[in-house]
Design a protein around this motif. Structure first.
Motif, PDB file in Angstrom:
ATOM      1  N   GLN A  61       0.814  -1.225   0.000  1.00 53.91           N
ATOM      2  CA  GLN A  61       0.000   0.000   0.000  1.00 53.91           C
ATOM      3  C   GLN A  61       0.851   1.280   0.000  1.00 53.91           C
ATOM      4  N   LEU A  62       2.148   1.123   0.195  1.00 50.84           N
ATOM      5  CA  LEU A  62       3.016   2.310   0.272  1.00 50.84           C
ATOM      6  C   LEU A  62       3.432   2.758  -1.137  1.00 50.84           C
ATOM      7  N   ASP A  63       3.468   4.080  -1.349  1.00 51.48           N
ATOM      8  CA  ASP A  63       3.777   4.599  -2.691  1.00 51.48           C
ATOM      9  C   ASP A  63       5.301   4.644  -2.910  1.00 51.48           C
ATOM     10  N   ILE A  64       5.880   3.460  -3.061  1.00 51.63           N
ATOM     11  CA  ILE A  64       7.333   3.385  -3.255  1.00 51.63           C
ATOM     12  C   ILE A  64       7.621   2.827  -4.657  1.00 51.63           C
ATOM     13  N   SER A  65       8.896   2.925  -5.097  1.00 44.38           N
ATOM     14  CA  SER A  65       9.182   2.629  -6.497  1.00 44.38           C
ATOM     15  C   SER A  65       9.902   1.308  -6.743  1.00 44.38           C
ATOM     16  N   TYR A  66      10.711   0.871  -5.818  1.00 42.17           N
ATOM     17  CA  TYR A  66      11.389  -0.422  -5.992  1.00 42.17           C
ATOM     18  C   TYR A  66      11.916  -0.901  -4.632  1.00 42.17           C
ATOM     19  N   LEU A  67      12.238  -2.189  -4.575  1.00 44.92           N
ATOM     20  CA  LEU A  67      12.765  -2.772  -3.334  1.00 44.92           C
ATOM     21  C   LEU A  67      14.125  -3.407  -3.594  1.00 44.92           C
ATOM     22  N   HIS A  68      15.000  -3.349  -2.609  1.00 38.35           N
ATOM     23  CA  HIS A  68      16.181  -4.214  -2.593  1.00 38.35           C
ATOM     24  C   HIS A  68      15.907  -5.243  -1.514  1.00 38.35           C
ATOM     25  N   VAL A  69      15.731  -6.484  -1.923  1.00 41.19           N
ATOM     26  CA  VAL A  69      15.328  -7.517  -0.972  1.00 41.19           C
ATOM     27  C   VAL A  69      16.543  -8.355  -0.559  1.00 41.19           C
ATOM     28  N   PHE A  70      16.755  -8.474   0.734  1.00 40.16           N
ATOM     29  CA  PHE A  70      17.870  -9.273   1.259  1.00 40.16           C
ATOM     30  C   PHE A  70      17.302 -10.454   2.035  1.00 40.16           C
ATOM     31  N   THR A  71      17.861 -11.625   1.808  1.00 39.16           N
ATOM     32  CA  THR A  71      17.467 -12.798   2.587  1.00 39.16           C
ATOM     33  C   THR A  71      18.333 -12.808   3.841  1.00 39.16           C
ATOM     34  N   TYR A  72      17.698 -12.868   5.003  1.00 40.43           N
ATOM     35  CA  TYR A  72      18.478 -12.852   6.247  1.00 40.43           C
ATOM     36  C   TYR A  72      19.447 -14.028   6.285  1.00 40.43           C
ATOM     37  N   SER A  73      20.679 -13.761   6.658  1.00 40.33           N
ATOM     38  CA  SER A  73      21.594 -14.876   6.926  1.00 40.33           C
ATOM     39  C   SER A  73      22.406 -14.559   8.179  1.00 40.33           C
TER      40      SER A  73
END
Ligand code: SF4
Length: 434
Positions: free
Chosen positions: A336-348
């Motif tokens: 729902q947030l008006d954002i443009s892109y994500l950098h997704v990190f998998t927790y390690s």
């Protein structure tokens, strides 16, 4: 014949700017630069501790060097070198390991070793690292990454950076201005301000740091202040057309910074703001310094003042204790947030962090599934953001690379444009209909 050096960066833009500076130090000492896949006398790998497989990547690179240039000196530096020098020393073929305080003394260290000596580790306790060394990339990319801050005083429970880079410290505003003016003379169009915790920038209070110009030393006009003071000063410099803020913590992204950027012609409408989780429970476990409501407020204010602004978000999935419900809370929050892109990190898990000892570990396959779901969301957000600007005319800074007949550039609000290569557009800002 001059000696040759080849450099390789793992990790972030800050590392990239430091590798550039290390390369220039070597060039000033008479070394000639080579590409990393060419044969050279010295190889430098600037490592990262965030990279999941720092160890594996480092080993693979060293093995490649050994096959191609068995007589070459191999130097490893960067965050992984500060954190685990002994682990690196066990990699066959490594000659020299330089920690956080020693990496900019590389020239001297390289002179002191010979291939075949036992591996030398030059690294001090991170508590003893107090100095700030400015660095920037140049001639490597159209956009220049300028490091203005290093280290971090926060203690997020998953992060090893404070252990690898030490306490937060910054350049002086005067020095940053000098560096920007020097970069401007080299025809650079855009500077990306980088740091580990950039919003924590504080110009040191001590007397004027190493003034590089005589006039500055004579006037001794010391400009003091925080990140907001810095960007106000930089905005006055006419030689650079664009500044970008690389990444800023939501709790340090003040109203005044947002308002200032919205009125500035030089600071681009683009923010990258780490969120890490959309669940207050997980943010607490992560020891982040804000709740999701504050993040939402920041995004809403930006979009009210600059509807065209690009907003990038860092998020970590699979943090210990993250249930399906917590993950869905993050998903819905981002959706729902008006954002443009994500950098997704998998927790390690990282050794010596609080999070590594936490219970309720999320199975690896679920971490990967969550990563996939958010990457998919990121793709849709990016499409939506880009489509919303189709038909508009925006300024594009084109890069200096011919990629098989194509060239790339970025609009002010960070939309990537790809078009047929035109040499006249290299490093130029062109009005472009999207
Ligand atoms: S703010 Fe947190 S995540 Fe970022 S560098 Fe500092 S400790 Fe690490």
């Amino acid at each position: 014949m001059n000696k040759t050096v080849a450099l390789h960066t793992l990790g972030c833009k800050l590392n990239f700017s430091e590798t550039s500076s290390i390369g220039r130090l070597m060039e000033n000492d008479g070394f000639e630069k080579r590409n990393f896949d060419e044969v050279a006398d010295v190889y430098v790998i600037n490592t990262c501790s965030v990279t999941e497989n720092a160890d594996k990547e480092c080993r693979t690179l060293v093995r490649r060097i050994q096959r191609k240039a068995p007589e070459a000196l191999v130097v490893i530096t960067g965050c992984y070198a500060q954190l685990k020098p002994k682990e690196i020393a066990a990699i066959p073929g490594v000659d020299l390991i330089l920690g956080a305080a020693e990496k900019f003394s590389i020239v001297q260290h390289v002179k002191e070793i010979t291939k075949g000596d036992s591996t030398k580790i030059c690294s001090c306790d991170i508590e003893d690292v107090h100095e700030f060394t400015a660095s920037h990339s140049i001639n490597d990319r159209t956009r220049i990454f300028l490091k203005v801050q290093d280290g971090c005083d926060y203690n997020c429970s998953f992060c090893t950076i404070p252990m690898a880079r030490g306490k937060s410290r910054s350049d002086s505003i005067n020095n940053v201005i000098e560096n920007v003016e020097a970069i401007a003379k080299q025809d650079a169009k855009e500077i990306v301000l980088t740091g580990i915790n950039l919003g924590d920038f504080t110009s040191p209070l001590s007397s004027l740091q190493n003034p590089k110009s005589e006039s500055m030393a004579k006037d001794n006009k010391k400009i003091e202040g925080n990140f907001f003071s810095l960007i106000k000063e930089l905005d006055k410099i006419t030689g650079i057309e664009r500044f970008r803020i690389s990444s800023i913590e939501p709790n340090l992204l003040s109203n005044e910074i947002i308002e200032f950027v919205s009125n500035s012609k030089r600071f681009m409408p683009h923010f990258h703001i780490p969120l890490q989780s959309g669940s207050d429970k997980i943010l607490g476990l992560m020891r982040r310094r804000y709740k999701k409501d504050l993040y939402k407020e920041r995004v809403e204010l930006i979009k009210t003042m600059m509807p065209h602004c690009c907003i990038g978000v860092d998020v970590i999935v699979g943090f210990p204790g993250e249930t399906d419900e917590d993950f869905m809370e993050t998903f819905n929050f981002l959706h729902q947030l008006d954002i443009s892109y994500l950098h997704v990190f998998t927790y390690s898990e990282r050794t010596n962090t609080l999070a590594a000892d936490m219970n309720s570990v999320v199975p690896i396959n679920i971490r990967h599934e969550r990563n996939k779901i958010l990457r998919n969301l990121s793709y849709q957000k990016m499409q939506y953001f880009t489509n919303a600007h189709i038909g508009e005319t925006r300024n594009v800074l084109f890069e200096t690379k011919n990629k098989n007949g194509l060239m790339e550039g970025f609009t002010d609000n960070y939309i990537k444009i790809t078009t047929s290569y035109n040499a006249n557009w290299e490093n130029k800002i062109i009005e472009w209909k999207i």
